[in-house]
Motif scaffolding. Structure first.
Motif, PDB file in Angstrom:
ATOM      1  N   THR A  51       0.842  -1.200   0.000  1.00 45.53           N
ATOM      2  CA  THR A  51       0.000   0.000   0.000  1.00 45.53           C
ATOM      3  C   THR A  51       0.880   1.254   0.000  1.00 45.53           C
ATOM      4  N   ALA A  52       1.966   1.221   0.756  1.00 49.01           N
ATOM      5  CA  ALA A  52       2.891   2.361   0.791  1.00 49.01           C
ATOM      6  C   ALA A  52       3.545   2.581  -0.573  1.00 49.01           C
ATOM      7  N   LYS A  53       3.883   1.504  -1.263  1.00 50.94           N
ATOM      8  CA  LYS A  53       4.490   1.635  -2.591  1.00 50.94           C
ATOM      9  C   LYS A  53       3.486   2.186  -3.602  1.00 50.94           C
ATOM     10  N   VAL A  54       2.256   1.653  -3.567  1.00 53.67           N
ATOM     11  CA  VAL A  54       1.224   2.111  -4.512  1.00 53.67           C
ATOM     12  C   VAL A  54       0.877   3.572  -4.262  1.00 53.67           C
ATOM     13  N   ASN A  55       0.888   3.977  -3.010  1.00 48.62           N
ATOM     14  CA  ASN A  55       0.548   5.345  -2.630  1.00 48.62           C
ATOM     15  C   ASN A  55       1.791   6.119  -2.232  1.00 48.62           C
ATOM     16  N   SER A  56       2.829   5.990  -3.023  1.00 48.55           N
ATOM     17  CA  SER A  56       4.120   6.613  -2.706  1.00 48.55           C
ATOM     18  C   SER A  56       4.029   8.128  -2.584  1.00 48.55           C
ATOM     19  N   PHE A  57       3.016   8.715  -3.142  1.00 45.10           N
ATOM     20  CA  PHE A  57       2.810  10.155  -3.115  1.00 45.10           C
ATOM     21  C   PHE A  57       2.074  10.627  -1.851  1.00 45.10           C
ATOM     22  N   MET A  58       1.629   9.676  -1.035  1.00 48.88           N
ATOM     23  CA  MET A  58       0.885  10.011   0.187  1.00 48.88           C
ATOM     24  C   MET A  58       1.824  10.063   1.394  1.00 48.88           C
ATOM     25  N   PRO A  59       1.482  10.877   2.406  1.00 49.46           N
ATOM     26  CA  PRO A  59       2.298  10.900   3.633  1.00 49.46           C
ATOM     27  C   PRO A  59       2.287   9.531   4.317  1.00 49.46           C
ATOM     28  N   ALA A  60       3.394   9.175   4.921  1.00 54.91           N
ATOM     29  CA  ALA A  60       3.552   7.848   5.539  1.00 54.91           C
ATOM     30  C   ALA A  60       2.489   7.568   6.596  1.00 54.91           C
ATOM     31  N   PHE A  61       2.062   8.578   7.338  1.00 50.05           N
ATOM     32  CA  PHE A  61       1.095   8.327   8.406  1.00 50.05           C
ATOM     33  C   PHE A  61      -0.280   7.916   7.880  1.00 50.05           C
ATOM     34  N   ILE A  63      -0.789   5.680   5.429  1.00 48.19           N
ATOM     35  CA  ILE A  63      -0.726   4.347   4.815  1.00 48.19           C
ATOM     36  C   ILE A  63      -1.511   3.283   5.586  1.00 48.19           C
ATOM     37  N   PRO A  64      -1.370   3.164   6.895  1.00 43.75           N
ATOM     38  CA  PRO A  64      -2.187   2.156   7.600  1.00 43.75           C
ATOM     39  C   PRO A  64      -3.693   2.394   7.407  1.00 43.75           C
ATOM     40  N   PHE A  65      -4.113   3.657   7.448  1.00 41.28           N
ATOM     41  CA  PHE A  65      -5.526   3.970   7.207  1.00 41.28           C
ATOM     42  C   PHE A  65      -5.944   3.530   5.811  1.00 41.28           C
ATOM     43  N   LEU A  66      -5.127   3.834   4.809  1.00 40.96           N
ATOM     44  CA  LEU A  66      -5.456   3.456   3.430  1.00 40.96           C
ATOM     45  C   LEU A  66      -5.535   1.936   3.270  1.00 40.96           C
ATOM     46  N   ALA A  67      -4.625   1.222   3.915  1.00 39.64           N
ATOM     47  CA  ALA A  67      -4.645  -0.247   3.835  1.00 39.64           C
ATOM     48  C   ALA A  67      -5.924  -0.801   4.449  1.00 39.64           C
ATOM     49  N   TRP A  68      -6.303  -0.286   5.614  1.00 32.89           N
ATOM     50  CA  TRP A  68      -7.534  -0.766   6.255  1.00 32.89           C
ATOM     51  C   TRP A  68      -8.771  -0.307   5.503  1.00 32.89           C
ATOM     52  N   ALA A  69      -8.761   0.920   4.995  1.00 38.61           N
ATOM     53  CA  ALA A  69      -9.912   1.425   4.234  1.00 38.61           C
ATOM     54  C   ALA A  69     -10.128   0.587   2.978  1.00 38.61           C
TER      55      ALA A  69
END
Length: 157
Positions: A51-61, A63-69
C-alpha cells in the motif's frame, strides 16, 4: 430485447458481479494469509508495505488507514456484488475504488502497471454492471416496469 438476449445479458451481469466480488475477496484472503504465507502478500504487514508503494505520493502516516480502508471497502463491495445487495451502488463503488487503485498505481509505477493488471478494465465492467442493474439480484424479463427501448430491461429501484 428478446427473452434469449435478456437471459444472455442477465448471465453476463451475474458473471461480472461474481468475478469482481471474488477478486475483491481473494485480495482480502491474500492479505490475511488464507492463500498461504508464501503466496502474494501472505500477511497484512506485507500488504501495508505494498500500500505504501502504490501510494508513494501520500504521507507515511496515512498508509495504515489506506490499507484498512481498502480492506473494508473490498470486503463490503465483494460481499454486496456476489450477494446482489445494493447492486447498483456496490457496482458504482467498485468502479470508483478500482479507478482510485488504478490511478495510484499509475502515479507510483507508471501507466503500464494498472493496464497490465486490468484495473481499468475491471472498473469498466463494474460501470456496466451498475448501468444494467437496478439493485435487484434477479430481475424479471416480464416485470411491468420494464420499458421498451429504455436503457435497460431491469426493474427500477
Amino acid at each position: 430485447m428478446s427473452a434469449r438476449e435478456f437471459n444472455v445479458e442477465r448471465w453476463a451481469i451475474l458473471y461480472a458481479r461474481i468475478a469482481l466480488g471474488a477478486a475483491f475477496l481473494s485480495g482480502i484472503a491474500d492479505r490475511f494469509g488464507l492463500w498461504g504465507k508464501t503466496i502474494g502478500y501472505g500477511d497484512f504487514a506485507h500488504f501495508v508495505q505494498y500500500t505504501a508503494k502504490v501510494n508513494s505520493f501520500m504521507p507515511a502516516f496515512t498508509i495504515p488507514f489506506l490499507a484498512w480502508a481498502a480492506t473494508v471497502a473490498e470486503l463490503v463491495l465483494g460481499i454486496a456484488l456476489i450477494s446482489g445487495l445494493w447492486l447498483r451502488w456496490a457496482a458504482l463503488g467498485s468502479a470508483l475504488l478500482l479507478v482510485l487503485f488504478g490511478t495510484a498505481m499509475g502515479i507510483s509505477f507508471g501507466l503500464k502497471s494498472p493496464l497490465d493488471y486490468s484495473v481499468f478494465s475491471a472498473s469498466a465492467a463494474a460501470v456496466l454492471v451498475a448501468l444494467r442493474s437496478s439493485g435487484s439480484a434477479s430481475p424479471s424479463p416480464h416485470d411491468s416496469t420494464r420499458t421498451r427501448g429504455g436503457m435497460d430491461g431491469f426493474t427500477r429501484a
